[in-house]
Design a protein around this motif. Structure first.
Motif, PDB file in Angstrom:
ATOM      1  N   LEU A  24      15.269  16.639   2.945  1.00  0.00           N
ATOM      2  CA  LEU A  24      14.782  15.833   1.830  1.00  0.00           C
ATOM      3  C   LEU A  24      15.926  14.985   1.288  1.00  0.00           C
ATOM      4  CD1 LEU A  24      12.582  15.088  -0.243  1.00  0.00           C
ATOM      5  CD2 LEU A  24      13.328  17.064  -1.607  1.00  0.00           C
ATOM      6  N   VAL A  25      15.697  13.680   1.196  1.00  0.00           N
ATOM      7  CA  VAL A  25      16.689  12.745   0.649  1.00  0.00           C
ATOM      8  C   VAL A  25      16.062  12.048  -0.552  1.00  0.00           C
ATOM      9  CG1 VAL A  25      18.213  10.796   1.122  1.00  0.00           C
ATOM     10  CG2 VAL A  25      17.660  12.405   2.954  1.00  0.00           C
ATOM     11  N   GLU A  26      16.705  12.157  -1.687  1.00  0.00           N
ATOM     12  CA  GLU A  26      16.182  11.573  -2.922  1.00  0.00           C
ATOM     13  C   GLU A  26      16.571  10.102  -3.041  1.00  0.00           C
ATOM     14  OE1 GLU A  26      14.277  13.253  -4.868  1.00  0.00           O
ATOM     15  OE2 GLU A  26      14.694  15.372  -4.464  1.00  0.00           O
ATOM     16  N   ASN A  27      15.746   9.342  -3.787  1.00  0.00           N
ATOM     17  CA  ASN A  27      16.088   7.974  -4.202  1.00  0.00           C
ATOM     18  C   ASN A  27      16.401   7.044  -3.034  1.00  0.00           C
ATOM     19  OD1 ASN A  27      15.971   8.793  -6.969  1.00  0.00           O
ATOM     20  ND2 ASN A  27      18.031   9.655  -6.760  1.00  0.00           N
ATOM     21  N   VAL A  28      15.665   7.173  -1.955  1.00  0.00           N
ATOM     22  CA  VAL A  28      15.868   6.260  -0.829  1.00  0.00           C
ATOM     23  C   VAL A  28      15.349   4.869  -1.190  1.00  0.00           C
ATOM     24  CG1 VAL A  28      15.281   5.794   1.580  1.00  0.00           C
ATOM     25  CG2 VAL A  28      15.790   8.138   0.845  1.00  0.00           C
ATOM     26  N   PHE A  29      14.235   4.826  -1.912  1.00  0.00           N
ATOM     27  CA  PHE A  29      13.657   3.557  -2.324  1.00  0.00           C
ATOM     28  C   PHE A  29      13.624   3.471  -3.842  1.00  0.00           C
ATOM     29  CE2 PHE A  29      11.830   4.352   1.892  1.00  0.00           C
ATOM     30  CZ  PHE A  29      12.276   3.207   2.539  1.00  0.00           C
ATOM     31  N   THR A  30      13.815   2.262  -4.352  1.00  0.00           N
ATOM     32  CA  THR A  30      13.800   2.036  -5.786  1.00  0.00           C
ATOM     33  C   THR A  30      12.365   2.048  -6.302  1.00  0.00           C
ATOM     34  OG1 THR A  30      13.610  -0.368  -5.602  1.00  0.00           O
ATOM     35  CG2 THR A  30      15.842   0.569  -5.547  1.00  0.00           C
ATOM     36  N   GLN A  31      12.222   2.176  -7.612  1.00  0.00           N
ATOM     37  CA  GLN A  31      10.880   2.143  -8.188  1.00  0.00           C
ATOM     38  C   GLN A  31      10.214   0.795  -7.945  1.00  0.00           C
ATOM     39  OE1 GLN A  31       9.240   4.867  -9.652  1.00  0.00           O
ATOM     40  NE2 GLN A  31       7.548   3.448  -9.271  1.00  0.00           N
ATOM     41  N   GLN A  32      10.997  -0.287  -7.959  1.00  0.00           N
ATOM     42  CA  GLN A  32      10.424  -1.607  -7.681  1.00  0.00           C
ATOM     43  C   GLN A  32       9.857  -1.662  -6.265  1.00  0.00           C
ATOM     44  OE1 GLN A  32      13.216  -4.883  -7.648  1.00  0.00           O
ATOM     45  NE2 GLN A  32      11.627  -6.402  -8.045  1.00  0.00           N
ATOM     46  N   GLU A  33      10.569  -1.072  -5.304  1.00  0.00           N
ATOM     47  CA  GLU A  33      10.080  -1.048  -3.919  1.00  0.00           C
ATOM     48  C   GLU A  33       8.842  -0.173  -3.787  1.00  0.00           C
ATOM     49  OE1 GLU A  33      14.345  -1.802  -1.631  1.00  0.00           O
ATOM     50  OE2 GLU A  33      13.786   0.228  -2.262  1.00  0.00           O
ATOM     51  N   VAL A  34       8.846   0.953  -4.484  1.00  0.00           N
ATOM     52  CA  VAL A  34       7.667   1.824  -4.480  1.00  0.00           C
ATOM     53  C   VAL A  34       6.470   1.095  -5.087  1.00  0.00           C
ATOM     54  CG1 VAL A  34       6.683   3.914  -5.497  1.00  0.00           C
ATOM     55  CG2 VAL A  34       8.961   3.982  -4.478  1.00  0.00           C
ATOM     56  N   ASP A  35       6.691   0.402  -6.198  1.00  0.00           N
ATOM     57  CA  ASP A  35       5.600  -0.330  -6.851  1.00  0.00           C
ATOM     58  C   ASP A  35       5.019  -1.401  -5.927  1.00  0.00           C
ATOM     59  OD1 ASP A  35       5.870   1.172  -9.143  1.00  0.00           O
ATOM     60  OD2 ASP A  35       7.075  -0.322 -10.212  1.00  0.00           O
ATOM     61  N   TYR A  36       5.873  -2.035  -5.131  1.00  0.00           N
ATOM     62  CA  TYR A  36       5.407  -3.044  -4.182  1.00  0.00           C
ATOM     63  C   TYR A  36       4.473  -2.402  -3.153  1.00  0.00           C
ATOM     64  CZ  TYR A  36       5.671  -7.295  -1.305  1.00  0.00           C
ATOM     65  OH  TYR A  36       5.367  -8.449  -0.614  1.00  0.00           O
ATOM     66  N   MET A  37       4.865  -1.231  -2.635  1.00  0.00           N
ATOM     67  CA  MET A  37       4.014  -0.537  -1.664  1.00  0.00           C
ATOM     68  C   MET A  37       2.691  -0.101  -2.292  1.00  0.00           C
ATOM     69  SD  MET A  37       6.683   1.658   0.722  1.00  0.00           S
ATOM     70  CE  MET A  37       8.136   1.834  -0.331  1.00  0.00           C
ATOM     71  N   LEU A  38       2.744   0.390  -3.524  1.00  0.00           N
ATOM     72  CA  LEU A  38       1.518   0.787  -4.206  1.00  0.00           C
ATOM     73  C   LEU A  38       0.592  -0.417  -4.431  1.00  0.00           C
ATOM     74  CD1 LEU A  38       2.891   3.333  -6.836  1.00  0.00           C
ATOM     75  CD2 LEU A  38       1.466   3.846  -4.842  1.00  0.00           C
ATOM     76  N   HIS A  39       1.182  -1.559  -4.738  1.00  0.00           N
ATOM     77  CA  HIS A  39       0.379  -2.775  -4.923  1.00  0.00           C
ATOM     78  C   HIS A  39      -0.333  -3.133  -3.624  1.00  0.00           C
ATOM     79  CE1 HIS A  39      -0.372  -7.148  -5.148  1.00  0.00           C
ATOM     80  NE2 HIS A  39      -0.598  -6.914  -6.430  1.00  0.00           N
ATOM     81  N   GLU A  40       0.355  -2.966  -2.492  1.00  0.00           N
ATOM     82  CA  GLU A  40      -0.260  -3.269  -1.207  1.00  0.00           C
ATOM     83  C   GLU A  40      -1.386  -2.291  -0.876  1.00  0.00           C
ATOM     84  OE1 GLU A  40       0.200  -5.878   1.113  1.00  0.00           O
ATOM     85  OE2 GLU A  40       0.977  -6.644  -0.794  1.00  0.00           O
ATOM     86  N   ILE A  41      -1.232  -1.041  -1.305  1.00  0.00           N
ATOM     87  CA  ILE A  41      -2.313  -0.076  -1.104  1.00  0.00           C
ATOM     88  C   ILE A  41      -3.534  -0.465  -1.928  1.00  0.00           C
ATOM     89  CG2 ILE A  41      -3.037   2.302  -1.596  1.00  0.00           C
ATOM     90  CD1 ILE A  41      -0.220   3.209  -0.837  1.00  0.00           C
ATOM     91  N   GLU A  42      -3.302  -0.865  -3.159  1.00  0.00           N
ATOM     92  CA  GLU A  42      -4.407  -1.132  -4.076  1.00  0.00           C
ATOM     93  C   GLU A  42      -5.040  -2.506  -3.879  1.00  0.00           C
ATOM     94  OE1 GLU A  42      -2.413  -0.538  -7.760  1.00  0.00           O
ATOM     95  OE2 GLU A  42      -2.430   1.662  -7.619  1.00  0.00           O
ATOM     96  N   HIS A  43      -4.254  -3.490  -3.390  1.00  0.00           N
ATOM     97  CA  HIS A  43      -4.758  -4.860  -3.322  1.00  0.00           C
ATOM     98  C   HIS A  43      -4.651  -5.493  -1.941  1.00  0.00           C
ATOM     99  CE1 HIS A  43      -5.034  -4.787  -7.713  1.00  0.00           C
ATOM    100  NE2 HIS A  43      -3.786  -4.348  -7.748  1.00  0.00           N
ATOM    101  N   GLY A  44      -3.878  -4.904  -1.039  1.00  0.00           N
ATOM    102  CA  GLY A  44      -3.727  -5.488   0.292  1.00  0.00           C
ATOM    103  C   GLY A  44      -4.914  -5.178   1.187  1.00  0.00           C
ATOM    104  N   GLU A  45      -5.047  -5.945   2.262  1.00  0.00           N
ATOM    105  CA  GLU A  45      -6.186  -5.796   3.169  1.00  0.00           C
ATOM    106  C   GLU A  45      -5.955  -4.726   4.229  1.00  0.00           C
ATOM    107  OE1 GLU A  45      -7.060  -9.575   4.843  1.00  0.00           O
ATOM    108  OE2 GLU A  45      -7.604 -10.495   2.916  1.00  0.00           O
ATOM    109  N   LYS A  46      -4.702  -4.515   4.635  1.00  0.00           N
ATOM    110  CA  LYS A  46      -4.440  -3.658   5.796  1.00  0.00           C
ATOM    111  C   LYS A  46      -4.899  -2.225   5.552  1.00  0.00           C
ATOM    112  CE  LYS A  46      -0.859  -2.686   9.203  1.00  0.00           C
ATOM    113  NZ  LYS A  46       0.461  -3.125   9.701  1.00  0.00           N
ATOM    114  N   VAL A  47      -4.468  -1.631   4.459  1.00  0.00           N
ATOM    115  CA  VAL A  47      -4.797  -0.234   4.194  1.00  0.00           C
ATOM    116  C   VAL A  47      -6.294  -0.059   3.991  1.00  0.00           C
ATOM    117  CG1 VAL A  47      -4.476   1.692   2.594  1.00  0.00           C
ATOM    118  CG2 VAL A  47      -2.506   0.319   3.307  1.00  0.00           C
ATOM    119  N   SER A  48      -6.903  -0.933   3.213  1.00  0.00           N
ATOM    120  CA  SER A  48      -8.341  -0.791   2.953  1.00  0.00           C
ATOM    121  C   SER A  48      -9.151  -0.947   4.238  1.00  0.00           C
ATOM    122  CB  SER A  48      -8.796  -1.812   1.907  1.00  0.00           C
ATOM    123  OG  SER A  48      -8.585  -3.139   2.364  1.00  0.00           O
ATOM    124  N   ALA A  49      -8.713  -1.834   5.132  1.00  0.00           N
ATOM    125  CA  ALA A  49      -9.450  -2.069   6.372  1.00  0.00           C
ATOM    126  C   ALA A  49      -9.343  -0.898   7.342  1.00  0.00           C
ATOM    127  CB  ALA A  49      -8.949  -3.342   7.043  1.00  0.00           C
TER     128      ALA A  49
END
Length: 251
Positions: A25-50
């Protein structure tokens, strides 16, 4: 180890721990801003929903995931080739790597299903000669006991591949063998903060409970193969291609 939004430098001790326990386990590999970007893609992007599909656990609850096998020009491929992930995997496997697949796991609040005890190589065994494979599991929400965080059996990667069969709509480890293993090896609950990454061996036994909490548990998992590990089926040529050099700047 040194970690953060721009580097992950594994030590000799980290590598020893991975080979001893089957995970790191490695902590803090990605910043909160980077995590938020991925979450935005899950919620609004086409790839995951499709690509999202459902798999039932043995109690009938639905676990959801979206899975793909290509690297394209998107945030998921940027993460998959990011040196913070890819170079760590190269160090842990001890050689060059190829991209196998990426997947987003979705456990919605109150309804997300469990994942039964299994080894990833239980799924992948028909396609690859050796268990020289690894997963990098990035937490996008806080992973807790209440929302069904990952559980692992420490050192279980040394057991070799266990027979698997269908449990609900999932493959699960042979229950009789699993009962003996559970009496012998330590079970560890892997609670994670957003942006942390769990690297784990493809023969590590792992599972997760249902999400009965008020909080979603979403994660992104990238799976890699050692470049020297032969494909046993007629696979696409990508399995023989090294992961391309990525950037630590994701967007």
């Amino acid at each position: 180890m040194e970690e953060g939004g721009d580097s992950v430098n594994l030590t000799h001790s980290d590598v020893e721990k991975y080979h001893r326990d089957g995970y790191l386990l490695v902590e803090n590999v990605f910043t909160q801003q980077e995590v938020d970007y991925m979450l935005h893609e899950i919620e609004h992007g086409e790839k995951v929903s499709a690509l999202t599909a459902e798999m039932s656990d043995k109690r009938g609850r639905k676990a959801k995931l979206a899975i793909w096998e290509d690297l394209t020009d998107d945030i998921w491929s940027a993460v998959s080739t990011c040196p913070r992930i890819a170079n760590s995997v190269r160090i842990l496997l001890g050689e060059e790597i190829s991209f196998y697949h990426g997947k987003v796991m979705l456990k919605k609040a109150h309804e997300g299903g469990a994942w039964e005890w299994h080894q990833d190589y239980g799924y992948w065994y028909p396609s690859f000669m050796f268990p020289h494979m690894i997963s990098a599991f990035t937490a996008l929400d806080e992973a807790t006991s209440e929302n069904g965080c990952l559980k692992v059996l420490k050192g279980s990667h040394k057991l070799g591949r266990i027979d698997h069969g269908m449990l609900g709509g999932q493959l699960g480890a042979d229950l009789e063998r699993l009962m003996m293993v559970e009496q012998t090896l330590e079970q560890v609950e892997v609670q994670m903060k957003p942006g942390s990454v769990l690297f784990f061996h493809c023969n590590l036994l792992h599972a997760s409970g249902p999400n009965l909490s008020d909080q979603h548990r979403r994660s992104f998992i990238v799976c890699y193969n050692a470049l020297s590990n032969p494909c046993t089926l007629d696979q696409v040529d990508r399995n023989c291609i090294p992961v391309p050099a990525g950037s630590d700047k994701l967007f």
